[in-house]
Design a protein around this motif. Structure first.
Motif, mmCIF file in Angstrom:
data_model
loop_
_atom_site.group_PDB
_atom_site.id
_atom_site.type_symbol
_atom_site.label_atom_id
_atom_site.label_comp_id
_atom_site.label_asym_id
_atom_site.label_seq_id
_atom_site.Cartn_x
_atom_site.Cartn_y
_atom_site.Cartn_z
ATOM 1 N N ILE A 123 82.734 -30.254 19.739
ATOM 2 C CA ILE A 123 82.924 -30.541 21.162
ATOM 3 C C ILE A 123 81.575 -30.848 21.817
ATOM 4 C CG2 ILE A 123 83.640 -29.528 23.358
ATOM 5 C CD1 ILE A 123 85.798 -28.013 21.848
ATOM 6 N N PHE A 124 80.535 -30.121 21.413
ATOM 7 C CA PHE A 124 79.187 -30.428 21.900
ATOM 8 C C PHE A 124 78.773 -31.829 21.467
ATOM 9 C CE2 PHE A 124 77.989 -26.061 23.139
ATOM 10 C CZ PHE A 124 77.161 -26.351 24.203
ATOM 11 N N MET A 291 80.606 -26.293 29.623
ATOM 12 C CA MET A 291 81.258 -25.168 28.952
ATOM 13 C C MET A 291 82.630 -24.870 29.544
ATOM 14 S SD MET A 291 79.232 -24.133 26.524
ATOM 15 C CE MET A 291 79.693 -22.452 26.177
ATOM 16 N N SER A 292 82.821 -25.268 30.788
ATOM 17 C CA SER A 292 84.120 -25.038 31.423
ATOM 18 C C SER A 292 85.100 -26.181 31.186
ATOM 19 C CB SER A 292 83.931 -24.828 32.926
ATOM 20 O OG SER A 292 83.372 -25.981 33.530
ATOM 21 N N ASN A 297 90.265 -29.462 31.131
ATOM 22 C CA ASN A 297 91.293 -30.196 30.377
ATOM 23 C C ASN A 297 92.675 -29.610 30.635
ATOM 24 O OD1 ASN A 297 89.281 -31.729 29.299
ATOM 25 N ND2 ASN A 297 89.247 -30.724 27.319
ATOM 26 N N GLU A 298 92.735 -28.279 30.648
ATOM 27 C CA GLU A 298 94.024 -27.615 30.850
ATOM 28 C C GLU A 298 94.555 -27.886 32.252
ATOM 29 O OE1 GLU A 298 95.822 -23.050 30.731
ATOM 30 O OE2 GLU A 298 93.804 -23.475 29.998
ATOM 31 N N PHE A 299 93.678 -27.870 33.252
ATOM 32 C CA PHE A 299 94.118 -28.070 34.639
ATOM 33 C C PHE A 299 94.621 -29.493 34.847
ATOM 34 C CE2 PHE A 299 93.214 -29.319 39.037
ATOM 35 C CZ PHE A 299 93.938 -28.344 39.724
ATOM 36 N N PHE A 300 93.883 -30.473 34.292
ATOM 37 C CA PHE A 300 94.256 -31.881 34.498
ATOM 38 C C PHE A 300 95.178 -32.407 33.396
ATOM 39 C CE2 PHE A 300 90.336 -31.656 37.012
ATOM 40 C CZ PHE A 300 90.754 -32.260 38.183
ATOM 41 N N ASN A 301 95.541 -31.537 32.453
ATOM 42 C CA ASN A 301 96.457 -31.915 31.366
ATOM 43 C C ASN A 301 95.917 -33.122 30.592
ATOM 44 O OD1 ASN A 301 98.698 -31.592 29.762
ATOM 45 N ND2 ASN A 301 100.021 -32.865 31.044
ATOM 46 N N GLY A 307 87.970 -34.559 27.499
ATOM 47 C CA GLY A 307 87.237 -33.933 28.597
ATOM 48 C C GLY A 307 85.740 -33.882 28.389
ATOM 49 N N PRO A 308 85.252 -33.292 27.265
ATOM 50 C CA PRO A 308 83.800 -33.246 27.036
ATOM 51 C C PRO A 308 83.170 -34.627 26.978
ATOM 52 C CG PRO A 308 84.942 -31.763 25.547
ATOM 53 C CD PRO A 308 85.998 -32.562 26.235
ATOM 54 N N PHE A 309 83.876 -35.597 26.371
ATOM 55 C CA PHE A 309 83.335 -36.952 26.251
ATOM 56 C C PHE A 309 83.169 -37.598 27.625
ATOM 57 C CE2 PHE A 309 84.051 -41.555 25.551
ATOM 58 C CZ PHE A 309 82.933 -41.809 24.773
#
Length: 791
Positions: A123-124, A291-292, A297-301, A307-309
């Motif tokens: 993910i990093f 880090m959050s 991702n979960e909130f915006f589905n 998300g990280p990208f």
């Protein structure tokens, strides 16, 4: 205490029932009390490896040792490190030692912590990939790059779906995630292609720049299509209303990134002084925000890996923020976490499932191969239509079909989430491993960027005519190089009869971005912006041009690229501008008291690369402890009316003749006092040159003697120490000394000096004159004539 949790049967996409058994131990053992305490412990069967911490350390050491051993065997075949990491995972995974539970086999429960750490590193990696990318390159890319980038995704996707539909028995195209898998198989990963080009050292070559631009367009197109395929699946399985909701959340997320997060990070950049380092509090705030990203991702589905990208794309690339993030995180991510992730992906591969593979898995594998074939065909046909040579077109086509860590990570994620089965994952892994192995070897065979420097015409100072402009390139690394080049050009006293066309190339280390830049600074236009690396350089040379109006014409360029590939930018510019002479700064600078001010081994390596490959003559300027400036006409060997006193040390050979040709061109101005010092060998000790070289030397010196405006001095020397003593006695009479490099030329006049030579790139005489023993209150210019090579 151990609890066994037998999960309920789960139906996969192929209709197979998959049952998983999860064993959890409570309380978990993390940190051991130490080896000594375990030995003295009365508890039975408690070992050092029962604890998660020591076991993780052992697994990491085991993976890295095995990876290095295998890579040392495979690197001679041209295989990348990624293949060695995958093979190590396959060896340590269940495929080789199925049914065995030991430290070497990495049992299922012992890999849980390792897999979590590796996935965290992946993910990093996605975040840093976004940081390095510059989305503005998508609309700056040329028409060919855009066409290749788009069609290399759309055409393979179309034929991949046609193949799936033709092979499917039910005839339903959008069932069983076929559309999502087709997009995954047809996509192109920008980070993977960047790693390939970087490993092959063609990142800033013409083909490398085209490949990066096309890959960037393809990656953005793949990202959009992958989201669309997800929404199609949701619409089919659930409802269109839910799709509209997900679409609205995705748009909201993008708007928040574009209009909230990115302006916030640009504000951090504006708060940083020009050329300074960004504050640590800003850096940690960005990392904390990343880090959050799982919660975001979960909130915006949003798909977990997007998300990280996307958050990485919001970070302004380059210094100070993007480069600081890359410098702090990239060594740990690329050197530690990413190899672990590749090995854990390899642990998931079990080729034994191929024997009992389902028809669905076989059809998807065939469709993936079809996608690769059509991607190759599109990437080959378009460059050929644009008149690109066949070998270069083939190399580009292979670059576009390469696969690597991103594709392996995507399929591993799909496998972990039961989207694809074990047999399909094995098929896809074989395709990825084959392409990642074959492509680097083929591209290296097909494309050699240095071949364009072979068989060129004569471009040297000797072959440039007097009364015509001398085309030069001056290279800048640090601000001090600006004054060095301006001073030596002032010493050459340019005039309208002997003008100079100067191309200034400011070389900047590529940091915090993936795509090299080459910027042409247009005159009479404001260049100061976030992307301007050379504002002071532009201003200084524009002023120099105005001070020497109609005698000097200046164009300034900036090249942002990796230090080990900067020679490509210099040589390409020299070819494009028909340059006769490249002026390079020496890698070491001194204070006035003789102590070393700075020393950069990357600059020295660059100078050596230029000397080997340059399509024209090259000069390395070793600046003295005192800046080169006009004299007070008190020197013994300079006339009263002269402003500059210059000497040429002549021993013979093509490099010395090139140095003398440069000096003769400079001496056309009356403000220059030129002295040619010819070191002769006693009893013909210097007559080891070929007859043709001796004839050419005599012809050049005859012109000097008959010219009348050049002072000629000859000196008989027997060996190196005598040469050194003589040079020590005359160096302080001059401000600039020009010598030939004369590399690998044996000569009794320098015998004994080569043992003390420290820098071979400036030759024996150049190294001697630059040494601390000689004082160094003068500048030394070491000249190498263009080296003609035949292909």
């Amino acid at each position: 205490m151990a609890f066994n949790n037998l999960s309920s049967p789960t139906t996969g996409m192929e209709g197979q029932v998959r049952v998983e058994e999860v064993c959890l131990k409570f309380p978990p053992k993390v940190s051991s009390p130490g080896l000594a305490a375990l030995i003295l412990s009365n508890e039975q069967k408690e070992t050092f490896m029962d604890f998660a911490g020591p076991r993780l350390h052992f697994q990491m050491i085991l993976i890295f040792v095995f990876t290095q051993v295998i890579h040392n065997m495979l690197k001679h075949l041209g295989l990348p490190m990624f293949i060695s990491q995958i093979l190590v995972g396959m060896i340590l995974g269940p495929m080789v030692f199925k049914g065995h539970d030991s430290l070497v086999t990495m049992s299922e429960d012992s890999v849980q912590v390792l897999g979590t750490v590796a996935s965290f590193g992946y993910i990093f990696f996605l975040f840093l990939s976004g940081v390095k990318m510059d989305l503005s390159m998508t609309y700056k890319a040329g028409r060919m790059a855009v066409c290749i980038g788009l069609l290399a995704v759309v055409v393979p996707l179309t034929f991949c779906l046609i193949t799936v539909k033709a092979l499917s028995t039910d005839g339903e195209l959008f069932e069983n995630n076929s559309l999502f898998l087709a997009v995954t198989n047809s996509g192109t990963s920008f980070p993977v292609i960047h790693c390939l080009l970087d490993e092959l050292k063609i990142l800033n070559s013409e083909l490398g720049r085209l490949g990066l631009s096309a890959a960037l367009v393809s990656d953005i197109a793949s990202l959009v299509l992958m989201n669309l395929s997800q929404w199609v699946k949701v619409a089919q399985e659930k409802s269109a209303t839910l799709v509209l909701k997900d679409f609205g959340l995705a748009i909201t997320f993008v708007l928040v990134v574009v209009f909230v997060l990115r302006p916030g990070m640009k504000w951090m950049v504006r708060r940083t002084p020009e050329g300074g380092q960004i504050k640590d509090v800003f850096l940690y705030a960005v990392i904390l925000g990343f880090m959050s990203s799982p919660r975001i991702n979960e909130f915006f589905n949003i798909f977990l890996l997007f998300g990280p990208f996307i958050l990485g794309l919001a970070v302004p690339d380059g210094p100070p923020l993007g480069s600081a993030l890359v410098e702090k995180l990239d060594p740990v991510v690329s050197g530690l976490f990413l190899p672990l992730f590749a090995s854990t992906c390899g642990m998931r591969i079990d080729l034994s499932y191929l024997k009992k593979s389902t028809e669905y898995a076989q059809n998807q594998a065939i469709a993936a191969v079809v996608a690769v074939i059509f991607k190759f065909g599109v990437s080959l046909a378009l460059p050929l239509l644009c008149k690109m040579p066949l070998r270069d077109s083939l190399a580009l086509a292979f670059i576009m079909i390469t696969k690597g860590i991103v594709e392996m990570g995507s399929h591993s994620f799909l496998f972990d989430n039961m989207v694809i089965s074990q047999d399909l994952f094995a098929f896809m892994s074989i395709i990825i491993i084959l392409l990642a192995s074959i492509v680097p070897i083929l591209v290296k065979r097909l494309y050699d960027p240095s071949r364009k420097y072979i068989g060129y015409q004569k471009r040297s100072i000797m072959h440039s005519k007097l009364k015509e402009e001398l085309r030069m390139i001056g290279c800048i690394h640090v601000p001090g190089n600006v004054n060095s080049i301006i001073n030596i050009l002032n010493a050459s006293c340019p005039n309208r009869e002997n003008p100079i066309a100067l191309d200034v190339l400011h070389l900047v280390k590529l940091s915090g971005r993936a795509t090299p830049l080459f910027i042409a600074h247009q005159k009479h236009r404001k260049t100061q912006s976030n992307k301007s690396y050379s504002e002071n350089v532009v201003l200084a040379f524009n002023q120099f041009e105005r001070d020497n109006w109609e005698a000097v014409s200046v164009n300034v360029f900036t090249a942002v690229s990796p230090p080990n590939l900067m020679y490509e930018d210099i040589c390409n510019l020299a070819l494009d501008k028909l340059t006769s002479f490249i002026l390079l700064p020496f890698h070491r600078r001194w204070y006035i008291d003789g102590s070393i001010e700075s020393e950069d081994q990357a600059i020295r390596s660059l100078n050596c690369s230029i000397l080997e490959r340059a399509p024209c003559s090259v000069g390395i300027l070793v600046e003295g402890r005192r800046p080169l400036k006009r004299s007070n006409s008190r020197d013994k060997l300079s006339s009263e009316s002269s402003s500059y006193s210059i000497a040429v040390i002549f021993l013979g050979g093509k490099d010395d003749r090139e140095a003398l040709a440069l000096a003769k061109r400079i001496s056309q101005d009356q403000r220059v006092s030129l002295t040619v010092i010819h070191l002769k060998g006693t009893n013909n000790l210097g007559a080891i040159l070929a007859d043709l070289d001796r004839m050419l030397d005599d012809e050049m010196l005859r012109g000097v003697k008959e010219g009348g405006y050049i002072r000629y001095v000859d000196k008989q020397v027997n060996d190196g120490p005598e040469t050194s003593s003589f040079l020590r006695s005359i160096v302080d009479d001059h401000q600039l000394i020009i010598v030939g490099r004369r590399y690998n030329t044996e000569d009794p006049r320098t015998f004994g000096l080569e043992e003390w030579s420290e820098f071979q790139e400036i030759g024996i005489i150049g190294d001697l004159l630059s040494s601390a023993d000689f004082g160094g209150n003068y500048s030394v210019l070491i000249v190498q004539q263009q080296q003609l090579r035949i292909a």
